[in-house]
Write an enzyme that holds these catalytic residues in place. Structure first.
Site, PDB file in Angstrom:
ATOM      1  CE1 TYR A  81      19.024   8.327 -31.797  1.00 25.97           C
ATOM      2  CE2 TYR A  81      16.821   7.736 -31.037  1.00 25.97           C
ATOM      3  CZ  TYR A  81      18.073   8.247 -30.787  1.00 25.97           C
ATOM      4  OH  TYR A  81      18.400   8.668 -29.519  1.00 25.97           O
ATOM      5  CB  SER A  97      16.910   6.159 -26.684  1.00 26.57           C
ATOM      6  OG  SER A  97      15.620   6.720 -26.832  1.00 26.57           O
TER       7      SER A  97
END
Length: 282
Positions: A163, A138
Site C-alpha cells: 500500500y 497518502s
C-alpha cells in the site's frame, strides 16, 4: 458553472464527499464505482442532497485495466471535455492477490488504474486547455520500500508495504506526467488527504484491520475534512497554473526524497506504459 469532473472510487469515503462538495459547486459529475446498485443509490442521494441532477454513474472494477478502457470510452460518450479527473480509488489488501489479468491487485488498482485512466482521458482533459488531474496519494508513501526491479512485490509481499509503495507510485506518476505533458496544458497534482475515518481496509482480517480500526476511533478526521484538499485542487482559481506539486491541508508541501528521484519516475513510467499497451492492444 459548466465544468465536468470525473471521480473514481466515488461511492464511499472521501470520493463520495468530494462528489457532494463539487455537486454543491455546480459541477457536472461522472462517478466511477464497482458496485452498480450502490452507485445508483449514491447518485440519487447526492442529487437529492445537493439539488444537482447532472450526475452520471459509470460502473467498473478499475483493478482490471481492460475495464478502465471500457469505462473511459463510456465517459467520453457522455463528456466531450473534462475539466477535472480525480483519481481517488484505492484499497489495502493484507494478502497477496492477483487480478484476472495477472497483476498484483494493490499495484493494479492503486497505481495502474490512475496511470491508465489518465492516459485514456487525456484528449478530453486537453480539450478545454485547462484540464486538471488530481491523484490521491497518502503520507503512507514516506514508509514505502520500493524496489524498482519488483514493482509488484513478487519476491516478498507485505500488504502494508504494498500500500505504501502504491502511494509513492501515485506521486512518482504525478511528477513524471507533469514533465512529459508540459505541452498539453493539463496540470497534474497529488495530495495527502489526512487519516480519514472511512471504510478503508474494512474488508481485511487480522492485525492490520485491528490497527486501522483503533486509529480511526482515536485520531482520524471526518470525510468532510478529508475531501477538502481534493475540492481545493479541483476548484481553486489560484491553481490554474500550478502543476507537479504535492499538497496537504490545501497547502503545497514536500513529499519524500524518493519521490523526487528521476530514475524512479522514469522506470515506473516505462514499466506501467508497457503493461497498459500490452493489455489494451490485445
Amino acid at each position: 458553472m459548466d465544468k465536468n469532473c470525473i471521480i473514481t472510487g466515488a461511492t464511499d469515503g472521501i470520493g463520495k464527499q468530494t462528489a457532494i462538495d463539487l455537486a454543491n459547486l455546480g459541477y457536472n459529475l461522472g462517478l466511477v464505482g464497482r458496485n452498480k446498485e450502490k452507485g445508483r443509490l449514491i447518485t440519487q442521494e447526492i442529487a437529492k442532497i445537493t439539488g444537482n441532477k447532472s450526475i452520471k454513474y459509470f460502473n467498473a472494477d478499475l483493478s482490471v485495466i481492460k475495464n478502465t478502457k471500457y469505462v473511459a470510452d463510456n465517459i467520453k460518450n457522455e463528456f466531450k471535455s473534462i475539466d477535472v479527473l480525480v483519481n481517488n480509488v484505492g484499497a489495502y489488501f493484507s494478502n497477496y492477490k492477483k487480478t484476472e489479468e495477472g497483476l498484483e491487485k494493490t499495484f493494479a488498482l492503486n497505481h495502474l488504474s490512475y496511470f491508465a485512466l489518465t492516459h485514456l482521458l487525456l484528449d478530453v482533459l486537453e480539450a478545454e486547455r485547462s484540464g486538471r488531474v488530481i491523484n490521491v496519494s497518502s503520507s503512507a508513501h514516506f514508509s514505502a520500500k520500493l524496489d524498482i526491479t519488483d514493482f509488484q512485490m513478487e519476491k516478498k509481499y507485505k500488504g502494508w508495504t504494498a500500500y505504501c509503495n502504491s502511494k509513492l507510485m501515485n506521486i512518482l506518476f504525478t511528477y513524471e506526467a507533469d514533465k512529459k505533458f508540459k505541452d498539453k496544458n493539463v496540470s497534474f497534482n497529488c495530495l495527502h488527504p489526512g487519516f480519514v475515518n472511512t471504510s478503508f481496509g474494512d474488508d481485511n482480517k487480522g492485525f492490520g484491520k485491528n490497527i486501522l480500526s483503533i486509529g480511526k476511533k482515536l485520531i482520524a478526521i471526518n470525510v468532510k475534512k478529508g475531501a477538502s484538499t481534493n475540492v481545493y485542487l479541483a476548484s481553486s482559481n489560484k491553481l490554474s497554473k500550478v502543476s507537479g506539486k504535492y499538497f496537504y491541508k490545501s497547502n503545497r508541501t514536500k513529499s519524500s526524497k524518493t519521490s523526487y528521484l528521476d530514475s524512479h519516475q522514469k522506470r515506473l513510467w516505462s514499466y506501467s506504459k508497457k503493461i497498459i499497451n500490452d493489455l489494451l492492444e490485445d
